[in-house]
Design a protein around this motif. Structure first.
Motif, mmCIF file in Angstrom:
data_model
loop_
_atom_site.group_PDB
_atom_site.id
_atom_site.type_symbol
_atom_site.label_atom_id
_atom_site.label_comp_id
_atom_site.label_asym_id
_atom_site.label_seq_id
_atom_site.Cartn_x
_atom_site.Cartn_y
_atom_site.Cartn_z
ATOM 1 N N ALA A 277 0.828 -1.204 0.000
ATOM 2 C CA ALA A 277 0.000 0.000 0.000
ATOM 3 C C ALA A 277 0.866 1.259 0.000
ATOM 4 O O ALA A 277 0.527 2.255 -0.653
ATOM 5 C CB ALA A 277 -0.924 -0.002 1.212
ATOM 6 N N LEU A 278 1.984 1.226 0.715
ATOM 7 C CA LEU A 278 2.862 2.383 0.770
ATOM 8 C C LEU A 278 3.483 2.641 -0.600
ATOM 9 O O LEU A 278 3.590 3.790 -1.041
ATOM 10 C CB LEU A 278 3.941 2.179 1.831
ATOM 11 N N ILE A 279 3.905 1.578 -1.285
ATOM 12 C CA ILE A 279 4.423 1.744 -2.648
ATOM 13 C C ILE A 279 3.343 2.298 -3.553
ATOM 14 O O ILE A 279 3.570 3.239 -4.326
ATOM 15 C CB ILE A 279 4.950 0.407 -3.194
ATOM 16 N N ALA A 280 2.141 1.724 -3.462
ATOM 17 C CA ALA A 280 1.040 2.173 -4.316
ATOM 18 C C ALA A 280 0.718 3.644 -4.087
ATOM 19 O O ALA A 280 0.346 4.365 -5.032
ATOM 20 C CB ALA A 280 -0.194 1.311 -4.056
ATOM 21 N N SER A 281 0.865 4.114 -2.860
ATOM 22 C CA SER A 281 0.529 5.504 -2.559
ATOM 23 C C SER A 281 1.411 6.483 -3.326
ATOM 24 O O SER A 281 0.991 7.603 -3.627
ATOM 25 C CB SER A 281 0.635 5.759 -1.052
ATOM 26 N N ILE A 282 2.642 6.069 -3.635
ATOM 27 C CA ILE A 282 3.548 6.936 -4.395
ATOM 28 C C ILE A 282 2.955 7.256 -5.761
ATOM 29 O O ILE A 282 3.070 8.376 -6.269
ATOM 30 C CB ILE A 282 4.933 6.274 -4.534
ATOM 31 N N PHE A 283 2.293 6.271 -6.351
ATOM 32 C CA PHE A 283 1.721 6.444 -7.684
ATOM 33 C C PHE A 283 0.308 7.014 -7.669
ATOM 34 O O PHE A 283 -0.095 7.678 -8.624
ATOM 35 C CB PHE A 283 1.695 5.091 -8.411
ATOM 36 N N LEU A 284 -0.435 6.761 -6.606
ATOM 37 C CA LEU A 284 -1.878 6.984 -6.669
ATOM 38 C C LEU A 284 -2.412 8.127 -5.823
ATOM 39 O O LEU A 284 -3.440 8.702 -6.176
ATOM 40 C CB LEU A 284 -2.605 5.691 -6.266
ATOM 41 N N VAL A 285 -1.801 8.438 -4.704
ATOM 42 C CA VAL A 285 -2.386 9.458 -3.822
ATOM 43 C C VAL A 285 -2.185 10.845 -4.432
ATOM 44 O O VAL A 285 -1.054 11.241 -4.722
ATOM 45 C CB VAL A 285 -1.768 9.394 -2.413
ATOM 46 N N PRO A 286 -3.257 11.605 -4.653
ATOM 47 C CA PRO A 286 -3.135 12.947 -5.246
ATOM 48 C C PRO A 286 -2.359 13.886 -4.327
ATOM 49 O O PRO A 286 -2.279 13.680 -3.114
ATOM 50 C CB PRO A 286 -4.596 13.402 -5.391
ATOM 51 N N PHE A 287 -1.792 14.923 -4.931
ATOM 52 C CA PHE A 287 -1.081 15.931 -4.139
ATOM 53 C C PHE A 287 -1.321 17.292 -4.760
ATOM 54 O O PHE A 287 -1.650 17.418 -5.947
ATOM 55 C CB PHE A 287 0.419 15.628 -4.064
ATOM 56 N N THR A 288 -1.165 18.319 -3.940
ATOM 57 C CA THR A 288 -1.330 19.685 -4.428
ATOM 58 C C THR A 288 0.007 20.393 -4.574
ATOM 59 O O THR A 288 0.101 21.364 -5.328
ATOM 60 C CB THR A 288 -2.226 20.502 -3.477
ATOM 61 N N GLU A 289 1.034 19.940 -3.858
ATOM 62 C CA GLU A 289 2.353 20.565 -3.956
ATOM 63 C C GLU A 289 3.394 19.488 -4.248
ATOM 64 O O GLU A 289 3.595 18.575 -3.450
ATOM 65 C CB GLU A 289 2.705 21.291 -2.666
ATOM 66 N N TYR A 290 4.075 19.642 -5.361
ATOM 67 C CA TYR A 290 5.080 18.659 -5.756
ATOM 68 C C TYR A 290 6.188 18.534 -4.724
ATOM 69 O O TYR A 290 6.629 17.430 -4.396
ATOM 70 C CB TYR A 290 5.683 19.023 -7.115
ATOM 71 N N SER A 291 6.660 19.648 -4.207
ATOM 72 C CA SER A 291 7.793 19.608 -3.287
ATOM 73 C C SER A 291 7.489 18.758 -2.062
ATOM 74 O O SER A 291 8.330 17.983 -1.604
ATOM 75 C CB SER A 291 8.186 21.027 -2.854
ATOM 76 N N VAL A 292 6.281 18.890 -1.541
ATOM 77 C CA VAL A 292 5.874 18.112 -0.372
ATOM 78 C C VAL A 292 5.754 16.639 -0.737
ATOM 79 O O VAL A 292 6.265 15.757 -0.036
ATOM 80 C CB VAL A 292 4.534 18.641 0.184
ATOM 81 N N ALA A 293 5.074 16.371 -1.856
ATOM 82 C CA ALA A 293 4.875 14.986 -2.273
ATOM 83 C C ALA A 293 6.204 14.294 -2.568
ATOM 84 O O ALA A 293 6.412 13.142 -2.180
ATOM 85 C CB ALA A 293 3.974 14.939 -3.504
ATOM 86 N N HIS A 294 7.114 15.005 -3.237
ATOM 87 C CA HIS A 294 8.388 14.374 -3.593
ATOM 88 C C HIS A 294 9.204 14.004 -2.350
ATOM 89 O O HIS A 294 9.796 12.922 -2.290
ATOM 90 C CB HIS A 294 9.211 15.291 -4.495
ATOM 91 N N SER A 295 9.232 14.884 -1.380
ATOM 92 C CA SER A 295 9.944 14.572 -0.141
ATOM 93 C C SER A 295 9.341 13.353 0.545
ATOM 94 O O SER A 295 10.051 12.463 1.011
ATOM 95 C CB SER A 295 9.907 15.779 0.803
ATOM 96 N N LEU A 296 8.006 13.311 0.590
ATOM 97 C CA LEU A 296 7.326 12.184 1.223
ATOM 98 C C LEU A 296 7.541 10.900 0.428
ATOM 99 O O LEU A 296 7.775 9.832 1.006
ATOM 100 C CB LEU A 296 5.832 12.485 1.355
ATOM 101 N N HIS A 297 7.470 10.966 -0.899
ATOM 102 C CA HIS A 297 7.703 9.790 -1.732
ATOM 103 C C HIS A 297 9.099 9.225 -1.527
ATOM 104 O O HIS A 297 9.286 8.011 -1.381
ATOM 105 C CB HIS A 297 7.527 10.145 -3.208
ATOM 106 N N THR A 298 10.094 10.115 -1.528
ATOM 107 C CA THR A 298 11.478 9.669 -1.360
ATOM 108 C C THR A 298 11.672 9.021 0.011
ATOM 109 O O THR A 298 12.324 7.982 0.124
ATOM 110 C CB THR A 298 12.446 10.856 -1.536
ATOM 111 N N ALA A 299 11.103 9.637 1.032
ATOM 112 C CA ALA A 299 11.206 9.074 2.383
ATOM 113 C C ALA A 299 10.487 7.735 2.468
ATOM 114 O O ALA A 299 10.974 6.792 3.108
ATOM 115 C CB ALA A 299 10.627 10.060 3.401
ATOM 116 N N ALA A 300 9.321 7.625 1.824
ATOM 117 C CA ALA A 300 8.580 6.360 1.827
ATOM 118 C C ALA A 300 9.369 5.266 1.133
ATOM 119 O O ALA A 300 9.446 4.123 1.627
ATOM 120 C CB ALA A 300 7.229 6.551 1.146
ATOM 121 N N LEU A 301 9.968 5.599 -0.009
ATOM 122 C CA LEU A 301 10.760 4.602 -0.735
ATOM 123 C C LEU A 301 11.949 4.145 0.102
ATOM 124 O O LEU A 301 12.256 2.947 0.166
ATOM 125 C CB LEU A 301 11.236 5.187 -2.066
ATOM 126 N N LEU A 302 12.601 5.059 0.785
ATOM 127 C CA LEU A 302 13.735 4.680 1.641
ATOM 128 C C LEU A 302 13.288 3.831 2.816
ATOM 129 O O LEU A 302 14.007 2.924 3.243
ATOM 130 C CB LEU A 302 14.452 5.932 2.137
#
Length: 364
Positions: A109-134
């Protein structure tokens, strides 16, 4: 009952019964507080302050995607208010620990969230995605105490000096201009400086932020360090950063299909990336990562739920036929059967469905 920056002690619903905010999440803005006051009905009286803190995995009847959406708000809060909010380090660490919990218990589910959960600010989403992947990549790595949390904290804060610039670059159609390029070059050092002002004294945290754009080829920035001077966790952060950047679009380029992005990275093993890390990346995400989309021999468009018995045979849910409307509910498909084999990955746009239609596929 509502205080900005503090956890809710109750579920808040609208008059019609729609869940507005789950117990244990945070009220982060005055606007959200006023919306809840105007629209909300508390499920029950708030618990005593001594009540045990809710665990992000304790809620059994909702999607993890809701938790990720609230984590986005928490990440945004720490990135924008690092120098004014109290307890900055503790707040970042709490987010890192929440991601570690999710990686351990709800990896797909955490991997899927990187692709599927909408975001309004790229900078916030990218930081969270990178942290989730790590948080996923480090599940089976033996690290010194707290180093895993520090690495994830570095991912969350590596771009704290260019939060607004990243949003601008994400939206603009042109390549960065000279001023933007200079700001990009400076941001690892500037981010470290902001973190120091915010009270971060952990030298590993600073080193990871300062060197997350250093490359094994010696052409990274800002120091152009040679390969042997780049710490392995900084190199892993660099790999995760690039991987997540490739998976999201820009105005001037489309997002790469996950299989294509991972293929590009794997081809650069041993020249730009540590082969052990790229192998780990492919092993954890698979050829078809959860949350990505594929086309079957049956001409159905499907979302990948998890890995299957073979890398080429993931567990998928059919969403629609390529030439038809979405099904009333996603239908599980056995891609090991000849008529249901995966023929190709496809873009999310071909699915033509909202995330809310898919979220229940990964339940807490």
């Amino acid at each position: 009952m509502l205080s900005i920056g503090k956890e809710l002690q109750m579920d808040v619903f609208s008059e019609s019964g729609c869940l507005l905010l789950k117990r244990g999440h945070y009220v982060l803005t005055p606007e959200l507080k006023q919306k809840l006051i105007k629209m909300g009905f508390a499920e029950s009286k708030p618990e005593a302050k001594t009540a045990e803190k809710p665990n992000i995995n304790d809620h059994k009847k909702h999607s993890l995607f809701e938790d990720i959406s609230f984590l986005q708000l928490r990440v945004r809060n720490v990135l924008y208010h690092a120098l004014t909010a109290q307890g900055f380090e503790a707040k970042v660490m709490e987010i890192a620990q929440a991601l570690i919990q999710l990686a351990e218990k709800q990896r797909d589910a955490l991997i899927a969230s990187i692709f599927l959960v909408p975001f309004t600010e790229y900078s916030v989403a990218h930081s969270l995605h990178t942290a989730a992947l790590l948080s996923i990549l480090t599940r089976h790595i033996t690290l010194p105490p707290k180093h895993r949390e520090t690495l994830i904290c570095a991912a969350l804060t590596m771009n704290i000096a260019q939060v607004e610039l990243q949003n601008e670059l994400f939206a603009q159609a042109d390549r960065p201009d000279d001023g933007q390029r200079q700001a990009i070059f400076d941001h690892p050092i500037m981010s470290s400086a902001i973190l120091r002002e915010a009270g971060i004294e952990d030298q590993l945290w600073h080193t990871l932020v300062q060197t997350h754009h250093e490359s094994w080829q010696g052409n990274g920035y800002p120091f152009a360090l040679p390969r042997e001077q780049i710490l392995p966790p900084a190199h892993m952060l660099h790999l995760a950063d690039i991987t997540c950047a490739k998976l999201l679009p820009r105005r001037y380029r489309s997002a790469l299909l996950p299989a294509t992005a991972l293929g590009h990275i794997f081809q650069r093993k041993d020249t730009e990336f540590d082969q052990a890390f790229t192998t780990m990346l492919i092993k954890e995400l698979g050829i078809y990562p959860p949350g990505s989309f594929v086309r079957l021999a049956s001409e159905e468009i499907c979302v990948v739920i998890s890995a299957g018995a073979k890398p080429s045979e993931p567990l998928v849910a059919a969403i629609r036929r390529a030439d038809g409307p979405p099904y009333g509910t996603p239908l599980l498909r056995d891609t090991g059967k000849p008529g249901l084999k995966v023929t190709a990955p496809c873009h999310a746009s071909e699915a033509k469905v909202r995330v809310s239609f898919l979220a229940h596929l990964w339940k807490s």
